[in-house]
Motif scaffolding. Structure first.
Motif, short mmCIF file in Angstrom:
data_model
loop_
_atom_site.label_atom_id
_atom_site.label_comp_id
_atom_site.label_asym_id
_atom_site.label_seq_id
_atom_site.Cartn_x
_atom_site.Cartn_y
_atom_site.Cartn_z
N THR A 271 0.83 -1.20 0.00
CA THR A 271 0.00 0.00 0.00
C THR A 271 0.87 1.26 0.00
O THR A 271 2.10 1.17 0.15
N PRO A 272 0.28 2.46 -0.16
CA PRO A 272 1.07 3.69 -0.09
C PRO A 272 1.87 3.79 1.21
O PRO A 272 1.45 3.29 2.27
N ASN A 273 3.00 4.46 1.13
CA ASN A 273 3.99 4.48 2.22
C ASN A 273 3.41 4.78 3.59
O ASN A 273 3.72 4.10 4.57
N GLY A 274 2.58 5.80 3.66
CA GLY A 274 2.07 6.23 4.96
C GLY A 274 1.08 5.28 5.58
O GLY A 274 0.74 5.41 6.76
N LEU A 275 0.59 4.30 4.81
CA LEU A 275 -0.36 3.31 5.33
C LEU A 275 0.33 2.02 5.79
O LEU A 275 -0.32 1.14 6.35
N HIS A 276 1.62 1.91 5.54
CA HIS A 276 2.33 0.68 5.89
C HIS A 276 2.20 0.34 7.37
O HIS A 276 1.93 -0.82 7.72
N ALA A 277 2.41 1.31 8.24
CA ALA A 277 2.40 1.02 9.68
C ALA A 277 1.07 0.42 10.11
O ALA A 277 1.03 -0.61 10.80
N GLU A 278 -0.03 1.04 9.70
CA GLU A 278 -1.36 0.54 10.06
C GLU A 278 -1.57 -0.89 9.55
O GLU A 278 -2.03 -1.77 10.29
N HIS A 279 -1.22 -1.13 8.32
CA HIS A 279 -1.48 -2.44 7.71
C HIS A 279 -0.55 -3.52 8.25
O HIS A 279 -0.95 -4.67 8.41
N ILE A 280 0.69 -3.15 8.54
CA ILE A 280 1.63 -4.10 9.16
C ILE A 280 1.14 -4.48 10.55
O ILE A 280 1.08 -5.67 10.90
N ILE A 281 0.78 -3.48 11.34
CA ILE A 281 0.36 -3.75 12.73
C ILE A 281 -0.90 -4.61 12.76
O ILE A 281 -1.00 -5.57 13.54
N LYS A 282 -1.88 -4.29 11.91
CA LYS A 282 -3.10 -5.10 11.88
C LYS A 282 -2.81 -6.54 11.49
O LYS A 282 -3.38 -7.48 12.06
N SER A 283 -1.90 -6.73 10.55
CA SER A 283 -1.57 -8.08 10.10
C SER A 283 -0.84 -8.86 11.19
O SER A 283 -1.11 -10.04 11.43
N LEU A 284 0.09 -8.20 11.87
CA LEU A 284 0.80 -8.84 12.98
C LEU A 284 -0.18 -9.23 14.09
O LEU A 284 -0.10 -10.34 14.65
N GLN A 285 -1.09 -8.33 14.41
CA GLN A 285 -2.06 -8.60 15.47
C GLN A 285 -3.01 -9.74 15.11
O GLN A 285 -3.55 -10.40 16.00
N ALA A 286 -3.18 -9.96 13.80
CA ALA A 286 -4.01 -11.08 13.35
C ALA A 286 -3.24 -12.40 13.33
O ALA A 286 -3.77 -13.43 12.90
N GLY A 287 -1.98 -12.36 13.76
CA GLY A 287 -1.18 -13.57 13.84
C GLY A 287 -0.46 -13.94 12.56
O GLY A 287 -0.05 -15.09 12.38
#
Length: 321
Positions: free
Chosen positions: A69-85
């Motif tokens: 995704t666009p650069n500024g959205l990486h943190a949100e999408h990474i964190i959500k994915s990690l939290q989903a296991g």
């Protein structure tokens, strides 16, 4: 077989999808634009989603999420994915701030998941040979380093999110973060930065600099300069790295650090050829990722490599803006 999901269906996602079969099966894709997600999914035989939350809720058997995704959205999408296991492979940059990088680090640690970063320039065989030479101190003390990044991006390039302070982040995040990583990978931490930046040719399309120059002092004591621009006339002209050292002076240039333009050195070095149509090296990225997933060696670029690049870009922007 690993089940994989891609978040973001832009141009770079296609390169990932084409290489995913080396390590598993593309099960799902996600993009906020329904037609974009559907077309991408149809091309690669996957399910489509328009919400990362929905994808992570439904696709419980996905092992790895690839963030494109666009650069500024990486943190949100990474964190959500990690939290989903899920383990995560993310495109550069890791994120846009060191604060967000530390949130990602803590989340990965708490969730006991692995995060891999695409650092594609490290798979350049010329640079791999240079890395060996530098690590073995075959050039002796490194005195100075010059990095020039001269590419072309016209106004038509800056559509949608590109050119916006958020979520683009700036020229160093979107165009040249791989080469800042090369500096850190080869020569270590950058301690001090001084410099200037300006927007000369993109005042109507870009909210940040299109040109910059920085003087660098490395923790090793070496001095450096870094010049970057997206104003090269008509085409990408060069990514060039020059090293002045105790036992040699050499310059690697070309459009993608693919040509040894001179090497006046005490010891003769043999550099491999690096001529290819696709310089992104995603095939090499996925070959390394497969090896790392099968037999973990901790050699794949990780969240701390991503953090160091973000810290350095912040340091350069603070000194040049």
């Amino acid at each position: 077989m690993k089940k994989i999901a891609i978040i973001g269906c832009g141009r770079i996602a296609k390169r990932h999808a084409e290489n995913i079969t080396d390590i598993g099966k593309l099960a799902a894709v996600c993009d906020e634009l329904p037609e974009k997600a559907a077309a991408f999914a149809e091309s690669f035989g996957a399910k489509s989603y328009t919400s990362i939350d929905d994808l992570l809720k439904v696709e419980t058997t996905v092992d790895l999420v690839v963030v494109c995704t666009p650069n500024g959205l990486h943190a949100e999408h990474i964190i959500k994915s990690l939290q989903a296991g899920k383990d995560v492979l993310t495109e550069k940059p890791l994120c846009l701030t060191t604060a967000a990088a530390w949130q990602i680090i803590e989340t990965a640690k708490f969730c006991r998941r692995r995060l891999f970063i695409v650092k594609s320039a490290r798979y350049n065989p010329v640079l791999q040979q240079l890395k060996t030479i530098v690590d073995r101190k075959e050039l002796g003390d490194i005195y100075s380093i010059q990095l020039n990044c001269l590419w072309n991006r016209n106004d038509e390039y800056y559509t949608d999110w590109k050119g916006k302070t958020f979520p683009d982040g700036g020229t160093l995040y979107n165009q040249f973060s791989h080469y800042i990583d090369v500096l850190l990978w080869l020569f270590g931490e950058i301690k001090t930065v001084k410099g200037f930046s300006a927007n000369f040719a993109h005042k109507e399309s870009v909210e940040f600099e299109d040109t910059g120059t920085a003087a660098l002092q490395f923790s090793s004591g070496a001095l450096g300069t870094f010049n970057w621009s997206v104003n090269a006339y008509q085409k990408n002209c060069e990514i060039a790295l020059t090293i002045v050292a105790e036992k040699g002076t050499l310059r690697i240039g070309g459009e993608n650090l693919n040509e040894v333009q001179y090497a006046v050195t005490e010891k003769a070095f043999q550099f491999p050829s690096y001529q290819k149509e696709n310089w992104s090296n995603h095939g090499e990225v996925y070959a390394h990722l497969l090896q790392e997933l099968q037999t973990p060696t901790q050699t794949f670029p990780d969240v701390f490599d991503g953090l160091r690049t973000v810290e350095t870009i912040e340091k350069i922007y603070k000194a040049t803006n």
